[in-house]
Design an enzyme around this catalytic site. Sequence first.
Site, short mmCIF file in Angstrom:
data_model
loop_
_atom_site.label_atom_id
_atom_site.label_comp_id
_atom_site.label_asym_id
_atom_site.label_seq_id
_atom_site.Cartn_x
_atom_site.Cartn_y
_atom_site.Cartn_z
N GLU A 114 17.41 -14.93 -19.70
CA GLU A 114 16.16 -15.63 -19.99
C GLU A 114 14.98 -14.91 -19.35
OE1 GLU A 114 17.05 -18.44 -21.65
OE2 GLU A 114 15.38 -19.85 -21.51
N LYS A 127 20.98 -31.57 -19.67
CA LYS A 127 19.51 -31.53 -19.59
C LYS A 127 18.97 -32.63 -18.67
CE LYS A 127 17.25 -29.28 -22.31
NZ LYS A 127 17.14 -29.04 -23.73
N CYS A 146 -19.36 -49.17 -6.16
CA CYS A 146 -20.47 -49.63 -5.32
C CYS A 146 -21.83 -49.54 -6.02
CB CYS A 146 -20.50 -48.86 -4.01
SG CYS A 146 -21.05 -47.16 -4.19
N LYS A 192 19.58 -23.99 -16.25
CA LYS A 192 19.04 -23.85 -17.61
C LYS A 192 17.55 -23.54 -17.43
CE LYS A 192 19.29 -24.81 -22.18
NZ LYS A 192 18.12 -24.04 -22.52
N CYS A 227 -21.60 -45.31 -9.66
CA CYS A 227 -20.23 -45.52 -9.16
C CYS A 227 -19.74 -46.90 -9.63
CB CYS A 227 -20.23 -45.44 -7.64
SG CYS A 227 -18.66 -45.92 -6.90
N ALA A 273 0.84 -1.20 0.00
CA ALA A 273 0.00 0.00 0.00
C ALA A 273 0.87 1.26 0.00
CB ALA A 273 -0.92 0.00 1.22
N ASP A 286 2.29 1.72 -3.44
CA ASP A 286 1.26 2.27 -4.34
C ASP A 286 1.07 3.77 -4.11
OD1 ASP A 286 0.93 -0.21 -5.32
OD2 ASP A 286 -0.87 -0.69 -4.16
N1 5U1 Z 1 22.15 -20.33 -17.88
C1 5U1 Z 1 22.28 -20.34 -19.21
N2 5U1 Z 1 21.32 -20.69 -20.04
N3 5U1 Z 1 21.83 -20.55 -21.28
C2 5U1 Z 1 21.26 -20.77 -22.49
N4 5U1 Z 1 23.38 -19.97 -19.88
C3 5U1 Z 1 23.12 -20.11 -21.18
N5 5U1 Z 1 23.88 -19.87 -22.26
C4 5U1 Z 1 23.36 -20.09 -23.48
C5 5U1 Z 1 22.03 -20.53 -23.61
C6 5U1 Z 1 21.45 -20.77 -24.96
O1 5U1 Z 1 24.09 -19.89 -24.60
C7 5U1 Z 1 25.43 -19.42 -24.55
C8 5U1 Z 1 26.38 -20.45 -24.07
C9 5U1 Z 1 25.78 -19.00 -25.93
#
Ligand code: 5U1
Length: 674
Positions: free
Chosen positions: A176, A317, A414, A118, A411, A36, A39
Site C-alpha cells: 500500500e 474493518k 454576553c 489495513k 456575542c 545537512a 544533502d
Molecule cells: N495488510 C493488507 N492489506 N491488504 C489489502 N493485506 C492485504 N491484502 C489484500 C488487500 C486488498 O489483498 C490480498 C488478500 C489479496
Amino acid sequence: MPAASDWQARSAWLRAELDRHAHAYYVLDNPSIPDAEYDALFRELQAIEAAHPEIISPESPTQRVGGAPLPQFAQIAHDVPMLSINNGFSEEDIVAFDRRAQEGLHSESAVEYACELKFDGLAINLRYENGVLTQAATRGDGSTGEDVTLNIRTVRSLPLKLHTTTPPALIDIRGEVLMFKADFARLNQRQRDAGQKEFANPRNAAAGSLRQLDSRITAQRSLRFFAYGIGKLDGAAMPATHAALLDWYGKLGIPVCAERTVSQGAPGLLDFYASIAAKRIDLPYEIDGVVYKVNQFDQQRILGFVSRAPRFALAHKFPAEEAITVVQDITVQVGRTGAITPVARLAPVSVGGVTVTNATLHNEDEVRRKDIRVGDTVIVRRAGDVIPEVVANVPERRPADAQEFLMPAHCPVCGSSIVRLEEEAIARCSGGWIKCAAQRKGGLLHFVSRRAMDIEGLGEQLVEQLVDRHVITTPADFYKLGLTALSELERMAQKSAQNVLDALEKSKSTTLARFIYALGIRHVGESTAKELARHFGSLDALMEANEEQILAVNDIGPVVAHSLLGFLGDPLNRELIAQLRAAGLHWQESEPGHKPQAFAGKTFVLTGTLPKLKREEATEMIEAAGGKVAGSVSKKTSYVVAGEDAGSKLVKAQELGVTILDEAGLLNLLESQA
Ligand code: 5U1
C-alpha cells in the site's frame, strides 16, 4: 572511503551511502546522519554525475526527483491479478471466517494466522527485475492498472535496488502507498498557504499525489509504502509462510510495518484487533482495520478463492469514521479566550459508532473555503477522541434555498461586539471574562482541567451551575467553596461534594509550571509554562520580569512575551494570583534556570499501561528530574518504561538493546538518583 579524485569508486560509494542513510531514515525511523550531511553527499554525487553523465543509472539516488510530465498513464496488465479482500465487521464475522478456514483445511487444531494492518492508502504492485525496480502499477480493476513507475521512484523509503547480492530474477511486491498523518498535515498547510484546495484525508492526498502525470509534483509529496503481498516470483524460493515473506521483504530493504503478529484461531484474531484498536489513534498513519491471512502458503492454496477475493484472508474493518448528514443550522460557540467558533448543527448521524450532532467548522474563513451552508449535505469525520469536523459538502445535494453563514455582530452569550483583528483568522467576543459568562466558564474549566490544577470531580456541568448561580467568578472562588454551597447543586450528593473539596485541597500542592498553565494566559501552553517555570524558578521572579528577560526564555517570541506581559500587568490578574496564594496554593521554588540533574540528558519512552502512575504523572516525574519523554524509540533512547500491553515500542527497544524498566524500576531509578 574512496578519495574524491577516484570519481568512479567515489560515486559508487556515495550511492551506497545515500541508500543506507535513506533506509535508516525512512524505514528504520532511526536517522544515521544529519540532514545537512546527507544533502552534501547528495550534491557531491550529483556533481560527479553531471561531469560524467555516462555513469548515471536508473537506480542512482539522484534519479528520484521526477521527470517531464506524461501525456497519460500507460496501462499495465498484471501477470497475477491483484485481488480484493472480503470484509468482516463483527465478532461473529470473525468467528465464522475462522470456522470456514478450519473446516476448509479439515484441521483439528486452531488455524495459524498472520495479522497485520489495513492501511488507508492505495494498493500497488512493484516489480523488481534482478533486484532493480523496473515498474510500478496501480491496482486498477485488478487485471490492468496504470503505470506509475516514475512517481513510485520518488518514494524515498523504497529501494531502487534490493539489498541483496542474490536477488530473484523477477518479483512482484504488493502493498500500500500511503501518506503519514504528519506529512498530510504539512501538505495541507502548504496547500492553504498557496491558496490551493486541501485534501480531505491522507488517502485522497496519497492517491492525488501518486496519480500525478507530473512526477516532479509527486517528488514533493511524502509518500510511504508498506508491503503485504506477492504476485509473480521467478528465480527464488517462495517462503513457507506469509510472516516469513514479510521478514524476507524487510531484509531486502522493502518497508514492512512492525505492527504485525502471528496468532492462533479466532481468539488470537480478536486479541490483535483489540490491541490495534487501542493504539490506532497513536499510529503515525491512518488504518481502517486489520487484516488476517492464513499464515501457511500451502494452506492458502488449499482454501483458494471465491470470485475475486481469497478465502484465506479477511479485513476486519473498524466502524466507519466518516458519514454523510445534513447541516440543520450553523451557530457559534464562545471559547475561553473569546474565540468564536462556527459549529454545524447536524441531523444526528452515527460516525464510527458514536452519534454526532455537532461538528466544528473552525472559523469563518474555513466556512467560506469549504462553502458550507445551512441545508447542505456534508461529509462529517470523527478521528478518535478529536472533535468531529465537517470535511466537505456534497455539491450535487445542495438545495436551492441553502443559507450562507453570516458571522454575528454580537456575542450570543454576553451581547458584546464581536471583533476580528486583521491579522487573525479568529473573530473574538470583546466582553472579556468579567462580562462574558462563556469565557468565564471556559477559563474556569481550563483552570481545573487535568493538565492544569487537576481537580477531579469539577466537570462541565458543575462549573456551569456554579457560574450561573453566581457562586463562582474567578478561580480563587473555588477555594472558598464549602460543603453546603456544593451540596445544594443539582446531582450533587454530600459524598461527591466532599470529594470535590478533598480534590481542591489536594490541588493546593502543585508545581509552578501547572500553576502558570492553569492561569490560561493566551499563547502560554503547557510547554511554555514549563520553560517559564524552569527559567525563572519562582513566581515572583516571573512577575517582575521585563520584556527583555521574558524574551530570553527558550522558545519564547514577541507574541507570547506580549501576551504574558499584558496578563501580568493587569491589576485584576495580579489580585487573582495573590488570592490564590492566600488560599494556600504552593509549589517548590528553585534557583532561576535551575535544571534538576538526576535525569538530565536522558530520554525516556513510555509504552503500555503502568500499574499505578498515569502517563502524565510519569512524564511529569521524569521531566521534573530533568529528563525528556519522547514518542518513539531510537538508539538514542536511554530507557523504555513498559507497562501492560506494551506494543511495538517494547519490541523495538529489545531489538536496539535499550534498557527496559517497569514502573517500580522507574521509581527506584528516580529515588537512587535523587
Ligand atoms: N495488510 C493488507 N492489506 N491488504 C489489502 N493485506 C492485504 N491484502 C489484500 C488487500 C486488498 O489483498 C490480498 C488478500 C489479496
